[in-house]
Write an enzyme that holds these catalytic residues in place. Structure first.
Site, PDB file in Angstrom:
ATOM      1  N   GLY A 259      -2.488  51.794 -14.475  1.00 18.28           N
ATOM      2  CA  GLY A 259      -3.843  52.172 -14.879  1.00 18.28           C
ATOM      3  C   GLY A 259      -4.873  51.713 -13.858  1.00 18.28           C
TER       4      GLY A 259
ATOM      5  N   ILE B  51     -11.043  47.890 -15.145  1.00 20.95           N
ATOM      6  CA  ILE B  51     -10.615  46.596 -14.597  1.00 20.95           C
ATOM      7  C   ILE B  51      -9.510  46.799 -13.547  1.00 20.95           C
ATOM      8  CG2 ILE B  51      -9.589  44.363 -15.220  1.00 20.95           C
ATOM      9  CD1 ILE B  51     -10.749  44.862 -18.097  1.00 20.95           C
ATOM     10  N   GLY B  52      -8.609  47.754 -13.815  1.00 21.57           N
ATOM     11  CA  GLY B  52      -7.487  47.988 -12.897  1.00 21.57           C
ATOM     12  C   GLY B  52      -7.968  48.457 -11.532  1.00 21.57           C
TER      13      GLY B  52
ATOM     14  N   TYR C  82      -4.104  48.381 -32.313  1.00 20.92           N
ATOM     15  CA  TYR C  82      -4.463  47.835 -30.987  1.00 20.92           C
ATOM     16  C   TYR C  82      -4.149  46.339 -30.943  1.00 20.92           C
ATOM     17  CZ  TYR C  82      -7.181  46.500 -26.868  1.00 20.92           C
ATOM     18  OH  TYR C  82      -7.567  45.982 -25.642  1.00 20.92           O
TER      19      TYR C  82
HETATM   20  N1  LIG Z   1     -12.594  46.438 -21.425  1.00 22.68           N
HETATM   21  C1  LIG Z   1     -12.467  45.402 -22.231  1.00 22.68           C
HETATM   22  O1  LIG Z   1     -13.451  44.886 -22.772  1.00 22.68           O
HETATM   23  C2  LIG Z   1     -11.114  44.811 -22.504  1.00 22.68           C
HETATM   24  C3  LIG Z   1     -11.028  43.720 -23.369  1.00 22.68           C
HETATM   25  C4  LIG Z   1      -9.794  43.167 -23.626  1.00 22.68           C
HETATM   26  C5  LIG Z   1      -8.665  43.682 -23.014  1.00 22.68           C
HETATM   27  N2  LIG Z   1      -8.764  44.754 -22.184  1.00 22.68           N
HETATM   28  C6  LIG Z   1      -7.530  45.292 -21.576  1.00 22.68           C
HETATM   29  O2  LIG Z   1      -7.738  45.519 -20.200  1.00 22.68           O
HETATM   30  C7  LIG Z   1      -6.881  46.578 -19.756  1.00 22.68           C
HETATM   31  C8  LIG Z   1      -7.652  47.530 -18.867  1.00 22.68           C
HETATM   32  O3  LIG Z   1      -8.572  48.230 -19.661  1.00 22.68           O
HETATM   33  P1  LIG Z   1      -9.991  48.736 -19.142  1.00 22.68           P
HETATM   34  O4  LIG Z   1     -10.991  48.047 -19.961  1.00 22.68           O
HETATM   35  O5  LIG Z   1     -10.079  48.670 -17.674  1.00 22.68           O
HETATM   36  O6  LIG Z   1      -9.952  50.244 -19.665  1.00 22.68           O
HETATM   37  P2  LIG Z   1      -9.967  51.656 -18.917  1.00 22.68           P
HETATM   38  O7  LIG Z   1     -11.086  51.753 -17.955  1.00 22.68           O
HETATM   39  O8  LIG Z   1      -9.875  52.666 -20.014  1.00 22.68           O
HETATM   40  O9  LIG Z   1      -8.620  51.618 -18.102  1.00 22.68           O
HETATM   41  C9  LIG Z   1      -7.390  51.818 -18.727  1.00 22.68           C
HETATM   42  C10 LIG Z   1      -6.470  52.437 -17.726  1.00 22.68           C
HETATM   43  O10 LIG Z   1      -5.202  52.635 -18.374  1.00 22.68           O
HETATM   44  C11 LIG Z   1      -4.794  53.949 -18.075  1.00 22.68           C
HETATM   45  N3  LIG Z   1      -3.862  54.474 -19.064  1.00 22.68           N
HETATM   46  C12 LIG Z   1      -4.078  54.703 -20.379  1.00 22.68           C
HETATM   47  N4  LIG Z   1      -2.988  55.258 -20.920  1.00 22.68           N
HETATM   48  C13 LIG Z   1      -2.074  55.391 -19.926  1.00 22.68           C
HETATM   49  C14 LIG Z   1      -0.766  55.908 -19.847  1.00 22.68           C
HETATM   50  N5  LIG Z   1      -0.168  56.461 -20.899  1.00 22.68           N
HETATM   51  N6  LIG Z   1      -0.121  55.860 -18.671  1.00 22.68           N
HETATM   52  C15 LIG Z   1      -0.702  55.349 -17.568  1.00 22.68           C
HETATM   53  N7  LIG Z   1      -1.945  54.859 -17.577  1.00 22.68           N
HETATM   54  C16 LIG Z   1      -2.626  54.881 -18.741  1.00 22.68           C
HETATM   55  C17 LIG Z   1      -6.075  54.767 -18.040  1.00 22.68           C
HETATM   56  O11 LIG Z   1      -5.827  56.000 -17.405  1.00 22.68           O
HETATM   57  P3  LIG Z   1      -6.821  57.272 -17.657  1.00 22.68           P
HETATM   58  O12 LIG Z   1      -7.982  57.059 -16.756  1.00 22.68           O
HETATM   59  O13 LIG Z   1      -5.979  58.453 -17.273  1.00 22.68           O
HETATM   60  O14 LIG Z   1      -7.186  57.252 -19.101  1.00 22.68           O
HETATM   61  C18 LIG Z   1      -6.951  53.811 -17.248  1.00 22.68           C
HETATM   62  O15 LIG Z   1      -6.682  53.922 -15.871  1.00 22.68           O
HETATM   63  C19 LIG Z   1      -6.283  47.202 -21.003  1.00 22.68           C
HETATM   64  O16 LIG Z   1      -4.942  46.757 -21.153  1.00 22.68           O
HETATM   65  C20 LIG Z   1      -7.133  46.648 -22.128  1.00 22.68           C
HETATM   66  O17 LIG Z   1      -6.426  46.541 -23.340  1.00 22.68           O
HETATM   67  C21 LIG Z   1      -9.971  45.324 -21.903  1.00 22.68           C
END
Ligand SMILES: NC(=O)c1ccc[n+]([C@@H]2O[C@H](COP(=O)([O-])OP(=O)(O)OC[C@H]3O[C@@H](n4cnc5c(N)ncnc54)[C@H](OP(=O)(O)O)[C@@H]3O)[C@@H](O)[C@H]2O)c1
Length: 407
Positions: free
Chosen positions: A133, A138-139, A288
């Protein structure tokens, strides 16, 4: 429930409850305590209604105008076993007040700059890093930061158009970035296996695996293989990927696995009888939280099973970060812009776990704000080895893990 009350009663009557007896002083330290009602005159009281997100924001702002730092935040207020009431913003009363209150510390952290930054300038030239991701949030920021430190980064993306755009963006910011996007859909076990094979044809080792991708609070969807979407993507897909990549990580040098969990894991449960939450049991928040609890449990199991191999495992809460993750929630779209951290701040704990030398000899722990959370402060089911073993066996069965890859 009754048993707990019994032990409380006995503790009180038989004076078994301990008193904190140190005379440590905290002169001048700023303490914030959330209380239901503050009538005592020696308290400096500020208006705060945890049922109203507007009031929470207002409180944080008012406090930040009065103080430049907070030393201790005690999230004390709570409601218990009330009728089916709702908060001002329409959440179930106990969830809205007792849980969303956790966000208070996040708000304060952001306003008062309490979130830590990983400040080391450690380089990882030539090290191979895999980030799931990595095309957004964050990624993507983690990928960018690691290219600046010299890593060779692979981002696994389900949508290659977004993957290529992320590579383009990162190379625009860092022309020397060594970064490649590869197709990876964690919803599909076939895609996970294909990604691992493709990577093993390109590289003979992986130094850092960051299991970052995630979906949150989505409708009751299923993965290609028929698992509940959040369990299937956030846990099972990463479980299979990790076990496929471990042979590439068993090189003479040390390797690390980092799993992005969330503070939400604290309300998660592992329902072994109905792991996919079928037959009306589905609740998007619970699903979740459950999947994020799986990430924590998986990390501890990895640490146990990988002892002596030079591979260590870490999991973490990144903070509340302004990303696409909240796309299924309209209320969050509004809050995001006001209160959440930037992805740049949100990737600091990931960088800390991936890079910090002091963590080289520890494995299996949970981190928040660039600090290890003591296992004593974790919910018990997150550190329970028998739950860990059971989840491992179930996951291996569900993904039909190749026997040679099990550890
Ligand atoms: N943001 C927060 O406040 C927060 C808080 C606690 C934990 N987290 C954790 O941090 C991590 C990163 O999240 P983020 O906040 O950066 O969210 P994000 O911007 O939505 O990034 C999530 C990434 O995961 C990818 N993804 C989703 N489903 C997938 C699949 N089936 N196969 C491959 N890639 C997939 C998305 O791809 P697409 O672009 O194609 O959708 C996106 O690149 C997650 O594990 C989340 O649970 C985040």
């Amino acid at each position: 429930m009754l048993w707990f009350s019994m032990s409380e009663f006995l503790s009180v009557f038989l004076c078994l409850r301990r008193r904190y007896s140190s005379d440590k002083r905290v002169d001048g330290q700023v303490v914030v305590i959330t209380v239901v009602s503050a009538k005592k005159p020696h308290f400096n009281t500020l208006q705060l209604d945890l049922c109203s997100l507007q009031s929470v924001r207002h409180f944080a702002k008012e406090l930040s105008q009065l103080e430049s730092k907070v030393d201790i935040l005690i999230n004390n207020a709570g409601v218990m076993i009330c009728p089916e009431w709702q908060t001002t913003d329409g959440f179930e009363m106990q969830f809205g007040t007792n849980h969303l209150e956790i966000q208070m510390s996040e708000f304060l952290s952001v306003f008062l700059c309490l979130r830590r930054r990983y400040s080391s300038d450690k380089r990882v030239d030539g090290q191979v890093v895999v980030i799931t991701g990595g095309n957004s949030g964050i990624g993507k920021e983690t990928a960018f930061q690691l290219t600046l430190r010299g890593a060779k980064v692979y981002i696994g993306c389900r949508d290659m158009r977004k993957g290529d755009m992320a590579v383009h963006d990162i190379q625009a910011m860092n022309p020397k970035a060594d970064i490649t996007a590869l197709q990876l859909d964690l919803c599909s076990l076939q895609s996970v296996r294909h990604f691992a094979k493709e990577l093993s044809q390109l590289e003979s080792k992986v130094d850092i695996l960051i299991n970052n991708a995630g979906v949150m609070i989505c409708p009751e969807w299923q993965t290609t293989d028929g698992f509940e979407m959040q369990f299937g993507t956030n846990h099972l897909g990463h479980f299979l990927l990790t076990l496929h990549l471990i042979p590439l990580m068993k090189s003479p040098t040390k390797a690390r696995i980092i799993n992005l969990s969330s503070v939400f894991h604290t309300i998660g449960e592992i329902n072994f009888q109905n792991i996919n939450l079928r037959n009306g049991a589905y609740n998007p928040y619970q699903a979740y939280a459950n999947s994020k609890l799986c990430n924590v449990i998986f990390t501890k199991q990895l640490a146990t099973r990988l002892q002596g191999t030079g591979i260590t495992a870490y999991c973490l809460h990144p903070g509340v970060v302004k990303t696409q993750l909240f796309q299924h929630k309209l209320w969050a779209q509004f809050l995001i812009h006001l209160l959440f951290m930037s992805p740049e701040m949100g990737c600091q704990t990931t960088l800390y776990c991936a890079l910090d030398d002091q963590l080289a000899n520890e494995s299996g722990f949970y981190y928040d704000n660039c600090r290890r959370v003591s296992p004593n402060r974790m919910v018990r089911r997150a550190t329970d080895d028998s739950i860990g073993r059971q989840l491992w066996e179930l996951s291996a069965d569900l993904v039909a893990l190749e026997t040679r890859l099990n550890i």
